[in-house]
Design a protein around this motif. Structure first.
Motif, PDB file in Angstrom:
ATOM      1  N   LEU A 177       0.825  -1.158  -0.053  1.00 34.85           N
ATOM      2  CA  LEU A 177       0.043   0.186  -0.141  1.00 34.85           C
ATOM      3  C   LEU A 177       0.902   1.241  -0.104  1.00 34.85           C
ATOM      4  N   ILE A 178       2.143   1.172   0.677  1.00 38.41           N
ATOM      5  CA  ILE A 178       2.880   2.530   0.599  1.00 38.41           C
ATOM      6  C   ILE A 178       3.341   2.647  -0.588  1.00 38.41           C
ATOM      7  N   GLN A 203       2.295   1.726  -3.492  1.00 44.75           N
ATOM      8  CA  GLN A 203       1.204   2.272  -4.388  1.00 44.75           C
ATOM      9  C   GLN A 203       0.954   3.695  -4.152  1.00 44.75           C
ATOM     10  N   GLN A 204       0.917   3.895  -2.857  1.00 48.99           N
ATOM     11  CA  GLN A 204       0.705   5.456  -2.530  1.00 48.99           C
ATOM     12  C   GLN A 204       1.853   6.311  -3.027  1.00 48.99           C
ATOM     13  N   ASN A 205       3.163   5.889  -3.141  1.00 52.57           N
ATOM     14  CA  ASN A 205       4.366   6.619  -3.484  1.00 52.57           C
ATOM     15  C   ASN A 205       4.278   6.669  -5.018  1.00 52.57           C
ATOM     16  N   ALA A 209       1.737   9.089  -6.015  1.00 53.87           N
ATOM     17  CA  ALA A 209       2.043  10.494  -5.570  1.00 53.87           C
ATOM     18  C   ALA A 209       3.210  10.938  -6.743  1.00 53.87           C
TER      19      ALA A 209
END
Length: 60
Positions: free
Chosen positions: A16-17, A19-21, A24
Motif C-alpha cells: 500500500l505504501i 502504491q501510494q508513493n 504521488a
C-alpha cells in the motif's frame, strides 16, 4: 499462525505504501507536465494579447 498473519499484514502495508508513493510520483509528474505546457503556451502567445493593427502591413 499469528506470526504469519503479522507478516502478511506487513507485506500488505508495504504494498500500500509503494502504491501510494507511485501515485504521488505520477501526480507530481502530471502537475509538472501541465505547468510546462502552460508556461510554453503563455510564452508562445505573450505578444498576441493585444490586437494587431494590420492597416500598415504590406504582407496580405
Amino acid at each position: 499462525m499469528a506470526s504469519n498473519q503479522s507478516n502478511q499484514l506487513l507485506q500488505i502495508r508495504s504494498l500500500l505504501i509503494a502504491q501510494q508513493n507511485a501515485l504521488a510520483t505520477k501526480m507530481q509528474a502530471d502537475a509538472d507536465l501541465n505547468a510546462q505546457y502552460q508556461a510554453s503556451r503563455d510564452n508562445l502567445y505573450e505578444g498576441l494579447r493585444e490586437p494587431v493593427d494590420r492597416s500598415q502591413s504590406k504582407e496580405y
